[in-house]
Design a protein around this motif. Structure first.
Motif, short mmCIF file in Angstrom:
data_model
loop_
_atom_site.label_atom_id
_atom_site.label_comp_id
_atom_site.label_asym_id
_atom_site.label_seq_id
_atom_site.Cartn_x
_atom_site.Cartn_y
_atom_site.Cartn_z
N LEU A 228 8.52 -5.49 -4.77
CA LEU A 228 8.14 -4.03 -4.61
C LEU A 228 7.49 -4.06 -6.35
O LEU A 228 6.89 -3.04 -6.66
CB LEU A 228 9.35 -3.17 -4.73
CG LEU A 228 9.76 -3.01 -3.41
CD1 LEU A 228 10.96 -2.20 -3.44
CD2 LEU A 228 8.92 -2.59 -2.39
N ARG A 229 8.00 -4.93 -7.17
CA ARG A 229 7.19 -4.94 -8.44
C ARG A 229 5.72 -5.48 -8.56
O ARG A 229 5.06 -5.53 -9.53
CB ARG A 229 8.09 -5.71 -9.44
CG ARG A 229 9.36 -5.01 -9.89
CD ARG A 229 10.39 -5.84 -10.48
NE ARG A 229 11.38 -5.01 -11.08
CZ ARG A 229 11.59 -4.33 -11.91
NH1 ARG A 229 10.42 -4.38 -12.79
NH2 ARG A 229 12.60 -3.62 -12.48
N LEU B 12 1.02 -0.94 -0.03
CA LEU B 12 0.14 -0.07 0.09
C LEU B 12 0.80 1.05 -0.06
O LEU B 12 0.28 2.34 -0.24
CB LEU B 12 -1.01 -0.02 1.17
CG LEU B 12 -2.10 -0.96 0.97
CD1 LEU B 12 -2.76 -1.12 2.55
CD2 LEU B 12 -3.06 -0.89 -0.06
N ASP B 13 2.18 1.22 0.12
CA ASP B 13 3.10 2.15 0.08
C ASP B 13 4.38 1.69 -0.48
O ASP B 13 4.56 0.41 -0.39
CB ASP B 13 3.33 2.87 1.77
CG ASP B 13 3.89 4.23 1.42
OD1 ASP B 13 4.05 4.69 0.33
OD2 ASP B 13 4.14 4.55 2.49
N PHE B 14 4.98 2.76 -0.95
CA PHE B 14 6.28 2.20 -1.66
C PHE B 14 7.52 2.89 -1.23
O PHE B 14 7.28 4.15 -0.85
CB PHE B 14 6.32 2.38 -3.01
CG PHE B 14 5.24 1.18 -3.60
CD1 PHE B 14 6.01 0.04 -3.93
CD2 PHE B 14 3.90 1.41 -3.66
CE1 PHE B 14 4.94 -1.03 -4.48
CE2 PHE B 14 3.10 0.57 -4.29
CZ PHE B 14 3.83 -0.73 -4.56
N ARG C 228 -0.10 -9.35 -4.22
CA ARG C 228 0.68 -9.94 -3.19
C ARG C 228 0.40 -11.11 -2.25
O ARG C 228 0.99 -11.85 -2.02
CB ARG C 228 1.27 -8.63 -2.52
CG ARG C 228 2.82 -8.53 -2.46
CD ARG C 228 3.17 -7.29 -1.76
NE ARG C 228 3.61 -6.19 -2.51
CZ ARG C 228 4.36 -5.25 -2.07
NH1 ARG C 228 4.56 -4.99 -1.16
NH2 ARG C 228 4.80 -4.55 -3.07
N GLY C 229 -0.63 -11.12 -2.41
CA GLY C 229 -1.31 -12.27 -1.65
C GLY C 229 -1.10 -12.15 -0.12
O GLY C 229 -0.76 -13.21 0.69
N VAL C 230 -1.43 -11.07 0.35
CA VAL C 230 -0.92 -10.53 1.63
C VAL C 230 -2.29 -10.47 2.65
O VAL C 230 -3.07 -9.91 1.93
CB VAL C 230 0.15 -9.40 1.74
CG1 VAL C 230 -0.06 -8.96 3.21
CG2 VAL C 230 1.30 -9.76 1.34
#
Lengths: 291, 379
Positions: B67-68, B51-53, B74-76
């Motif tokens: 990060l890509r 949700l943030d980079f 992401r399956g988190v």
């Protein structure tokens, strides 16, 4: 319970002066409403029906009146959906993103509220009219905006621009973007997030905004009057038609057509009250969410 | 599924939310990110969720560049601080959401979704509440709905943001135990953010203490409590007394005391800050040759432990000590009583000459030696 019990003795001991002020304020408010809202409303219907139901119906089914109704609906059908899309997009951008010029966008959304409608109409004439900035180019390409239906639509869009966005922004601000983020992490696409999470959360406010936007779109006089050119049966919307009939000393006809607009206002009011009741209870249900 | 965080930095305008953070999370580990607000722990969690980079640095999962990968793919599993339940959906619909939004090819059948959701609802002990709306649930119930919703997508990594922050103390403790059991059952790699040290120390396999965008210390709860690596960790975790001291010829000078101590061999002479846990202060009512003279200002019993507040004139400050309640009674400790205070275990951070700050790199653990006679009388 405690509050109720303790409130009762207070009420009994409330000094007479305060009760007087209380009554006076309510009286003034109600009197004001009666004098400036209910009385004129009643007058519209009384005047419209003064010469009998036959005249009333005749005034409404008159070809020029029908053309005005048709045009009014057409303008609303174009302007309201466009402003709905714009309003949702602008509210989303304002509440979910940080970007340069955000404050400016907020101010611009409010601009139509602060500019006189006549001036907004004039702006379009100055831009697209025969003597306007883009006038020669438009003429060369045989596009007619001013004194034609597109001009009416443009002016109406401008005037009704803030309604949906202004209704949504505070709500979306209060709701935050947690639910959208949760949906994203759960694997939802942008459209899925919008249709399954965002839209259901803002639906009543959105409907409310659309309703107000529609009422204004159909009832707008000033801006539309400037760009219309008052061509009977072609560029006259309902409010303009009322004016023309009135200027022709056709009072019964003018009031008959005006009664249609008054009815629109009443329907809008009823729907709005219903929504407030509905939407208000939804807000209350949300309250124990805390924080 | 090892997650490697390397040199992550994230700025918000002038504010450094994360400043060169590196951490590795092993499969099945239960990690707590512990720190005060503004320490960067939530930013780190949001980066893990996608949700943030970060502005710089790397984040990989078994060598794959995370990060890509967008948050969506992401399956988190993420449980938000205020749960972020979909308020217009029932419990059932909330839990089913992650399965229903899958592309058709990967979406389970209706019956399968219903089956899985039912099982999850049972697992989080919400049987019978499937048709309720979030507004009709208690805080603890909402928390469990949020957890079931996150687990429904069978995440490889579970993230929890202040999972118990919004709950009553009692619900908090029972949910904590329950979450620990759940983790033991599922062995799901879990990272949670908290500002509550008790929560972190009780739940986590490993605690990451963060402060001002940096990692102060990573260790097991025991290591974090017993061997704090920096002054910040000392002040943040547990109770401690902070004393200005000097290291002189391998001895510790504090107030009017010059203490022989193990653990200071070869330490350069310098001013230092020493930390002592309350339980590492020994109190004795008889005057001893070494140790500070002090007066008991206040004493109160909390369960089996007596907390003693002491005035120590030679240090010019007060100290807090803890001892068993019975011991306190046996020693007849009461307000106004004169006692001798002997520190048994001090952590010393010499002050760096250049920065004027205590230096965690030169940290020493000192065990003062007291005379045989004194020890004998003490026992």
């Amino acid at each position: 319970m405690a509050a109720v019990v303790s409130a009762a003795p207070l009420r009994r001991h409330r000094p007479i002066g305060r009760r007087l002020v209380h009554g006076l304020l309510i009286g003034v408010a109600l009197g004001f409403l009666l004098l400036f809202l209910l009385l004129p409303l009643a007058a519209v219907f009384v005047e419209a029906l003064r010469k009998g139901l036959g005249t009333y119906v005749a005034a409404i089914v008159h070809p020029e009146a029908l053309a005005a109704i048709e045009l009014t609906l057409l303008v609303a059908v174009i302007a309201v959906p466009l402003n709905t899309v714009f309003g949702v997009a602008a509210a989303w951008a304002m509440t979910h993103f940080d970007f340069r010029g955000k404050a400016l966008l907020g101010a611009l959304i409010d601009l139509p509220f602060s500019v006189s409608p006549v001036v907004s109409g004039l702006i379009y004439v100055l831009l697209f009219g025969a003597q306007g900035w883009f006038g020669p180019w438009l003429q060369a390409h045989d596009i007619k905006l001013i004194f034609a239906v597109p001009g009416l639509v443009l002016a109406t869009i401008f005037v009704t621009l803030p309604f949906v966005a202004r209704e949504l922004i505070p709500l979306m601000q209060a709701q935050g973007s947690d639910e959208e983020e949760a949906a994203r992490v759960l694997g939802a696409s942008g459209w899925q997030i919008f249709f399954r999470v965002t839209l259901p959360n803002i639906r009543w406010a959105l409907l409310y905004g659309v309703l107000l936007c529609n009422a204004r779109a159909m009832g707008e006089f000033g801006a539309v009057s400037v760009v219309s050119g008052h061509i009977r049966g072609l560029t006259n919307t309902l409010p303009l038609h009322v004016e023309i009939l009135y200027n022709d000393y056709n009072y019964a006809g003018a009031f008959a057509v005006a009664s249609l607009l008054a009815l629109l206002a009443l329907v809008t009011l009823c729907l709005k009250t219903f929504l407030e009741w509905r939407y208000g209870s939804e807000l209350a249900a949300r309250a124990p969410r805390g924080h | 599924m090892t997650i490697a965080i390397t040199h992550l930095s994230r700025r918000f305008a002038e504010f450094r939310a994360l400043d060169d953070v590196s951490l590795s999370i092993a499969p099945g580990e239960f990690v707590a990110l512990l720190g005060p607000s503004g320490s960067g722990k939530t930013t780190l969690l949001r980066i893990l969720a996608g949700l943030d980079f970060p502005d710089s640095g790397e984040l990989t999962q078994d060598g794959r560049d995370l990060l890509r990968v967008s948050a969506r793919d992401r399956g988190v599993g993420l449980v938000f601080q205020h749960y972020a339940l979909f308020r217009h959906m029932t419990v059932f619909e909330n839990v089913a959401f992650g399965l229903r939004v899958r592309p058709r090819a990967r979406r389970p059948s209706k019956a399968e979704i219903a089956d899985r959701v039912d099982r999850l609802i049972k697992r989080v002990q919400l049987d019978g509440l499937a048709q309720r709306y979030p507004a009709q649930l208690s805080g603890g119930q909402r928390q469990r709905v949020a957890l079931a919703r996150a687990l429904a997508i069978e995440p490889g990594l579970l993230l929890l943001d202040e999972p118990f922050g919004a709950l009553d103390a009692q619900v908090r403790i029972s949910l904590r135990r329950w979450l620990r059991h759940l983790h033991e059952e599922l062995h799901l790699t879990t990272v949670f953010v908290t500002h509550d040290q008790e929560e972190a120390l009780e739940l986590a396999d490993r605690v990451v203490v963060m402060n001002r965008g940096r990692i102060e210390q990573v260790g097991t709860p025991e290591e974090i409590y017993q061997q704090p690596a920096t002054p910040f960790v000392f002040e943040f975790i547990g109770k401690s007394n902070k004393l200005p001291v000097r290291i002189q010829n391998g001895r510790l000078v504090a107030g009017d005391q010059r203490l022989d101590a193990d653990g200071l061999d070869g330490a350069a002479d310098a001013g230092a800050i020493a930390y002592v846990r309350p339980e590492h202060l020994a109190l004795t009512p008889t005057p001893l040759e070494s140790g500070w003279r002090a007066t008991v200002r206040h004493i109160y019993l909390a369960g089996s432990i007596a907390h003693v507040e002491l005035d120590v004139p030679s240090l010019g400050q007060s100290l807090e000590a803890e001892l068993g309640g019975e011991e306190a009674q046996r020693r007849a400790l009461q307000p106004g009583a004169a006692v001798t205070v002997q520190p048994r275990h001090l952590t010393v951070f010499p002050i760096d000459g250049k920065t004027g700050e205590p230096d965690p790199e030169r940290r020493r653990v000192a065990h003062p030696r007291y005379g045989q006679a004194a020890l004998a009388r003490w026992r």
